[in-house]
Design an enzyme around this catalytic site. Structure first.
Site, PDB file in Angstrom:
ATOM      1  N   HIS A  61     111.353  28.385  70.330  1.00 27.84           N
ATOM      2  CA  HIS A  61     112.430  27.378  70.982  1.00 27.84           C
ATOM      3  C   HIS A  61     112.789  27.736  72.059  1.00 27.84           C
ATOM      4  CE1 HIS A  61     114.640  30.468  69.022  1.00 27.84           C
ATOM      5  NE2 HIS A  61     115.745  30.112  69.495  1.00 27.84           N
ATOM      6  N   ASP A  65     116.825  34.082  74.801  1.00 26.23           N
ATOM      7  CA  ASP A  65     116.414  35.307  74.210  1.00 26.23           C
ATOM      8  C   ASP A  65     114.912  35.476  73.600  1.00 26.23           C
ATOM      9  OD1 ASP A  65     117.181  33.855  72.167  1.00 26.23           O
ATOM     10  OD2 ASP A  65     117.559  35.519  70.700  1.00 26.23           O
ATOM     11  N   HIS A 265     114.260  39.833  64.727  1.00 24.05           N
ATOM     12  CA  HIS A 265     115.339  39.261  65.310  1.00 24.05           C
ATOM     13  C   HIS A 265     116.612  39.665  64.635  1.00 24.05           C
ATOM     14  CE1 HIS A 265     117.685  35.695  66.628  1.00 24.05           C
ATOM     15  NE2 HIS A 265     116.767  35.713  67.526  1.00 24.05           N
TER      16      HIS A 265
END
Length: 303
Positions: A61, A65, A265
């Site tokens: 996406h 980040d 993540h």
């Protein structure tokens, strides 16, 4: 053999010892990148790998980040006199987003090819990879990716002889080519056994648990999954921001039947992910905390 390296395992912001999200794989001279957060170039250099063979970049996406490292990477590749095309894959809006970022990288000596994913799931075959993009559940349009290296059946000289297939055609059939010779059509299935187990990895981040993740990760040799929070008391926060906890990632790994899971993540507040691994391994024993530069070589199983 498929080389896999988790270049960065941080979410939201880079930290002194944790780069932002990026995964790199190498297979048969081709290098693929999933996401390109800030610091990805440094992470590649620290690993000792090269930018030059990168020919596919997939984006989950377009939050910063996950894509903020792209303009600098494109400039570096251009300054290295790259001329080969680069294929970019991502959700709808990819070309618009990349062209906006290219305000600071307006001239490149190589072509950018854009593949915008449509629908809930899309399969692509590029450079020896079977790439499956599948929609997940974040607060913007977001996809996970499964990468597979398929392996054809074993060549059988006995079957070729029994079918009177000319010797000169064997190698072409073994490579998967259909051949017409003197009015006779020869196909690979005439000389190949059933498909053998290949290599499969699944990568997903920035999402709530979904059926699509479990289904696509089924039987993966390696499942790399977001674990934004390790703390049990942050479960509601994870739901609110459309992220996952370690526990939820472990449950999906268990349900998918993956062989191994790496977490990634992490929230910037999660300093020591290893402290929460006991609760993860109680659900899925073969789980490991991801860290920058963590890598593995995945090989085909012996016949």
């Amino acid at each position: 053999m498929l080389d896999v390296c988790l270049l960065g395992c941080g979410g939201m912001m880079p930290l002194p010892k944790r780069w932002l999200t990026a995964l790199m794989t190498r297979y048969n001279g081709s290098t693929l990148l999933i996401d390109c957060g800030e610091g990805t170039q440094v992470a590649v250099k620290e690993k000792g790998w090269s930018f030059k063979p990168i020919d596919i970049i997939c984006f989950t996406h377009y939050h910063g980040d996950h894509i903020s490292g792209l303009p600098g990477l494109l400039l570096t590749m251009g300054n290295a006199d790259r001329t080969e095309p680069l294929t970019l894959i991502g959700p709808k809006g990819l070309e618009r987003v990349v062209n906006a970022l290219r305000v600071i990288a307006p001239e490149l000596p190589f072509e950018l090819k854009f593949i915008e994913i449509s629908g809930a799931e899309q399969i692509l075959e590029l450079n020896g990879y079977k790439i499956t993009a599948f929609r997940v559940n974040h607060n913007v349009l977001c996809y996970g990716y499964t990468l597979e290296i398929l392996r054809q059946g074993k060549f059988s000289p006995d079957r070729a002889k029994a079918k009177n297939i000319p010797l000169k055609l064997w190698s072409r059939l073994q490579k998967g080519e259909n051949i017409e010779e003197e009015g006779v059509v020869y196909t690979p299935d005439m000389v190949l056994g059933p498909p053998r187990k290949g290599i499969k990895i699944t990568y997903t981040t920035d999402t709530r648990p979904t059926e699509s993740i479990v289904r696509n990760a089924a039987g993966s040799d390696l499942f790399i999954c977001e674990g934004m929070y390790g703390e049990e008391d942050k479960a509601e926060k994870a739901k609110g921001y459309k992220h996952m906890t370690f526990r939820e990632a472990a449950q999906m790994a268990r349900d998918s039947g993956a062989a191994e899971m790496w977490l990634t993540h992490y929230s910037p507040s999660l300093v020591h992910p290893e402290e929460y691994m006991n609760q993860v391994r109680a659900i899925f024993p073969n789980a490991y905390p991801g860290k920058d530069g963590k890598s593995i070589d995945l090989n085909f199983e012996d016949d």
